[in-house]
Design a protein around this motif. Structure first.
Motif, PDB file in Angstrom:
ATOM      1  N   HIS A 116       0.811   9.163 -29.740  1.00 15.63           N
ATOM      2  CA  HIS A 116      -0.227   9.759 -30.577  1.00 15.63           C
ATOM      3  C   HIS A 116      -1.628   9.487 -30.040  1.00 15.63           C
ATOM      4  CE1 HIS A 116       2.650  11.304 -33.408  1.00 15.63           C
ATOM      5  NE2 HIS A 116       3.308  10.165 -33.255  1.00 15.63           N
ATOM      6  N   HIS A 117      -1.682   8.997 -28.791  1.00 23.36           N
ATOM      7  CA  HIS A 117      -2.980   8.853 -28.127  1.00 23.36           C
ATOM      8  C   HIS A 117      -3.309  10.157 -27.398  1.00 23.36           C
ATOM      9  CE1 HIS A 117      -3.027   4.186 -27.988  1.00 23.36           C
ATOM     10  NE2 HIS A 117      -2.390   4.632 -29.040  1.00 23.36           N
ATOM     11  N   SER A 118      -4.593  10.301 -27.068  1.00 23.44           N
ATOM     12  CA  SER A 118      -5.015  11.528 -26.392  1.00 23.44           C
ATOM     13  C   SER A 118      -4.340  11.670 -25.029  1.00 23.44           C
ATOM     14  CB  SER A 118      -6.525  11.536 -26.195  1.00 23.44           C
ATOM     15  OG  SER A 118      -6.879  12.608 -25.340  1.00 23.44           O
TER      16      SER A 118
ATOM     17  N   SER B  62      -3.261  14.920 -28.815  1.00 25.92           N
ATOM     18  CA  SER B  62      -2.391  13.793 -28.487  1.00 25.92           C
ATOM     19  C   SER B  62      -1.245  14.266 -27.588  1.00 25.92           C
ATOM     20  CB  SER B  62      -1.834  13.176 -29.761  1.00 25.92           C
ATOM     21  OG  SER B  62      -0.861  14.034 -30.315  1.00 25.92           O
TER      22      SER B  62
ATOM     23  N   VAL C  82       5.041   6.649 -21.549  1.00 22.91           N
ATOM     24  CA  VAL C  82       4.156   7.033 -22.664  1.00 22.91           C
ATOM     25  C   VAL C  82       4.763   6.826 -24.050  1.00 22.91           C
ATOM     26  CG1 VAL C  82       3.006   8.748 -21.224  1.00 22.91           C
ATOM     27  CG2 VAL C  82       4.881   9.466 -22.715  1.00 22.91           C
ATOM     28  N   LYS C  83       5.989   6.325 -24.120  1.00 16.93           N
ATOM     29  CA  LYS C  83       6.658   6.316 -25.430  1.00 16.93           C
ATOM     30  C   LYS C  83       5.927   5.483 -26.471  1.00 16.93           C
ATOM     31  CE  LYS C  83      10.049   2.628 -24.527  1.00 16.93           C
ATOM     32  NZ  LYS C  83      10.584   2.488 -23.176  1.00 16.93           N
ATOM     33  N   ASP C  84       5.106   4.532 -26.027  1.00 19.57           N
ATOM     34  CA  ASP C  84       4.373   3.694 -26.984  1.00 19.57           C
ATOM     35  C   ASP C  84       3.018   4.274 -27.368  1.00 19.57           C
ATOM     36  OD1 ASP C  84       6.411   1.815 -26.951  1.00 19.57           O
ATOM     37  OD2 ASP C  84       5.593   0.897 -25.123  1.00 19.57           O
ATOM     38  N   ARG C  85       2.640   5.355 -26.754  1.00 20.86           N
ATOM     39  CA  ARG C  85       1.330   5.920 -27.116  1.00 20.86           C
ATOM     40  C   ARG C  85       1.380   7.436 -27.252  1.00 20.86           C
ATOM     41  NH1 ARG C  85      -2.029   6.096 -21.540  1.00 20.86           N
ATOM     42  NH2 ARG C  85      -0.356   5.595 -20.087  1.00 20.86           N
TER      43      ARG C  85
END
Ligand SMILES: Nc1ncnc2c1ncn2[C@@H]1O[C@H](COP(=O)(O)OP(=O)(O)O)[C@@H](O)[C@H]1O
Ligand SMILES: [Mg+2]
Lengths: 303, 255
Positions: B146-148, B104, B141-144
């Motif tokens: 924990h995404h790859s 992530s 990217v602050k909303d994702r």
């Protein structure tokens, strides 16, 4: 002048091409036919015997009747133990070869040569090695040292050790391949952030190679599961009252059971249906392992 | 040469060999602190090799050997007592090919920190936000978190790699052609970032793009066939080079 010559040439080439394709196709169909015919033959002759009780009962009447439970269980134990012994050693060797050894070093080259040679050795030679090295040398040695007689005879343990050695090349080659598939850039990125080599291996390289390592291990296990010659003298037995209580006991094995049914039975003809049913189980086991390896590999590719 | 600023890195008669092949010839240079120093020169002239000599990444290649001195902050980088991991933590590196770990975004940023010791979650969260802010990536990217990280665009991935390097709080940033795989807009963003980061970090930038060196660097070194031909203030080097080879190169007469 040239046109007919050219077209003539193309026609003959085309015929030759069709001919080649024809041969290849015939060969493929023939191979497929042999395999399917064999499977159908097994299914027809052994299928009726293949009941739940066949899988769960002990053999009776000198293996002339009853099931194959102890052989099925013994094979499973053997495969598990062999995996526990062989896969860690093979993985460690592969890690050493890809991550630590200088590729042109004398030592790394010798290990590679040994691994390749090992891969080509006939199984029966491993069987002799199992007796000579594990049973006679290691086992008897342990017994002499401890003043007992636990290890100095053929057993599940020594069979597993022999098969672990036999499957080692498969594991090493597969794991090496999996490790090499991890991009160099990932290793460098990790090291540049201050990771040690070992941290880089455990946190970046191995997690990225895990599917490949699993696939390789399963293939190795599949190779080991069907092996009889290598364990012939190392601890299998043709009949057992119970399952082994310890790894130092003898055990029954599907492949060896089949060999016994086919050659040592009072009435070989009469055991034919049992032989076929046992064959189906043995093949089923190997197919299952190979298919799970193929499945894992295809999932690995997709990522 | 860079007398106006304190010196961060000093190479003295530094040479590097790959086996029998000599890739760097007696390089002597002083890299100023908290400035951008660019290395230019035709492909294969040794820019990457010199950059990778600074954080000892060349140690990883079988058969490399060096001669001469490489000193950072009074510490001889190649001294046997130097702990390479500690050295590399002090020197962040950004590569030509952006290589996020297949983890992530959050784990990418915290990778370097978690190597050392356990940190509290809030501590890590703070570092992640700071680093991403620094790399001008936070808003995107602050909303994702924990995404790859592999789901990011090429330009975002490269800024992520910068954030990842910044997260371990280095003093130096080595960048090896960080924009060569990026489109012009992403390149612009990274260049802007470099200009902002130089207040905090000593930046050494390898680039094959002379315009980029001219735009973002304070000092420029010109390499040719393993030799440092000329090193000067960027303005001076591009407007009145002292050496004929430099002039030929920057006017496009070869390379
Ligand atoms: N791993 C390596 N092994 C052997 N030679 C190398 C290696 N890496 C680079 N070189 C050689 O060193 C020289 C300098 O390469 P490099 O530093 O990559 O140049 P640049 O970054 O300026 O393009 C080249 O001649 C290259 O072929
Ligand atoms: Mg380069």
């Amino acid at each position: 002048m040239q046109a007919p010559f050219t077209s003539h040439h193309t026609v003959s080439k085309r015929v030759l091409g069709l001919f080649a394709i024809g041969i290849a196709l015939t060969a493929t169909v023939a191979v497929l036919g042999v395999i399917l015919g064999m499977l159908a033959d097994f299914a027809v002759k052994g299928g009726p015997e293949l009941t739940w009780s066949f899988l769960t009962e002990y053999p009776r009447n000198s293996n002339m009747e009853g099931g194959i439970f102890p052989a099925l269980a013994g094979t499973t134990f053997l495969v598990l133990l062999m995996t526990l012994m062989g896969v860690p050693i093979g993985t460690a060797t592969a890690i050493y070869l890809t991550e630590f050894a200088r590729q042109d070093s004398w030592f790394a080259r010798s290990v590679r040569f040994a691994v390749n040679t090992l891969a080509g050795v006939p199984s029966i030679v491993f069987g002799l090695f199992g007796v000579g090295f594990f049973v006679q040398f290691v086992g008897k040695g342990l017994d002499t040292a401890s003043g007992s007689s636990v290890f100095g005879d053929g057993s599940l343990l020594w069979c597993a050790a022999t098969l672990a050695v036999l499957t080692l090349p498969v594991v090493i080659v597969a794991v090496e391949e999996a490790l090499r598939a991890v991009p160099r850039e990932l290793r460098e990125a990790s090291l540049a952030l201050g990771a040690t080599r070992w941290q880089t291996i455990t946190k970046v390289v191995l997690p990225n190679a895990v599917s490949g390592i699993l696939t390789g291990s399963i293939l190795a296990v599949g190779r080991g599961a069907g092996e009889v010659a290598a364990i012939l003298f190392v601890g299998v037995t043709y009949s057992a009252e119970s399952l082994p209580d310890a790894v130092t006991e003898k055990f029954m094995h599907l492949g060896y059971h089949l060999y016994v049914l086919a050659t040592q039975s009072p009435d070989v003809e009469a055991t034919l249906p049992l032989q076929y049913a046992t064959t189906i189980v043995l093949l089923g086991l190997t197919f299952l392992l190979n298919f799970s390896a193929i499945y894992l590999r295809s999932r690995l590719r997709r990522r | 040469m860079a007398k106006e600023y304190p010196t961060k890195i000093t190479a003295t008669d530094f040479s590097m060999y790959y086996g029998q092949k000599q890739a760097l010839h007696n390089i002597s240079i002083t890299v100023p602190e908290r400035r951008v120093t660019a290395f230019i020169g035709p492909s294969g002239c040794g820019k990457s090799t010199f950059l990778r000599s600074m954080n000892r990444m060349n140690d990883l290649i079988d058969g490399t050997r060096h001669e001469g001195g490489m000193v950072i902050d009074d510490v001889d980088v190649y001294d046997p007592t130097v702990d390479v991991s500690t050295l590399r933590r002090k020197i962040g590196m950004v590569f030509q090919k952006s290589v996020p770990f297949p983890k992530s975004i959050f784990e990418n940023i915290t990778y370097g920190l978690t190597l050392l010791d356990r940190r509290s979650k809030s501590d890590l969260e703070q570092v992640v936000e700071e680093s991403l802010q620094r790399a001008a990536l936070w808003n995107e990217v602050k909303d994702r978190l924990h995404h790859s990280a592999l789901g990011l665009s090429g330009g975002q991935q490269q800024r992520l790699c910068i954030a990842r390097a910044v997260a371990v709080n280095p003093e130096i940033l080595l960048m090896d052609e960080p924009c060569s795989a990026l489109d012009p807009i992403s390149t612009g963003k990274v260049e802007e970032l470099i200009t902002e980061l130089k207040d905090t970090y000593t930046i050494v930038l390898v680039t094959h793009n002379m315009q980029q060196a001219a735009r973002v660097s304070d000092y420029t070194g010109f390499f040719l066939m393993g030799h440092l031909i000329e090193f000067d203030r960027t303005r001076t080097l591009f407007t009145s080079p002292a050496k004929k080879e430099t002039e030929d190169y920057i006017t496009g007469r070869f390379g």
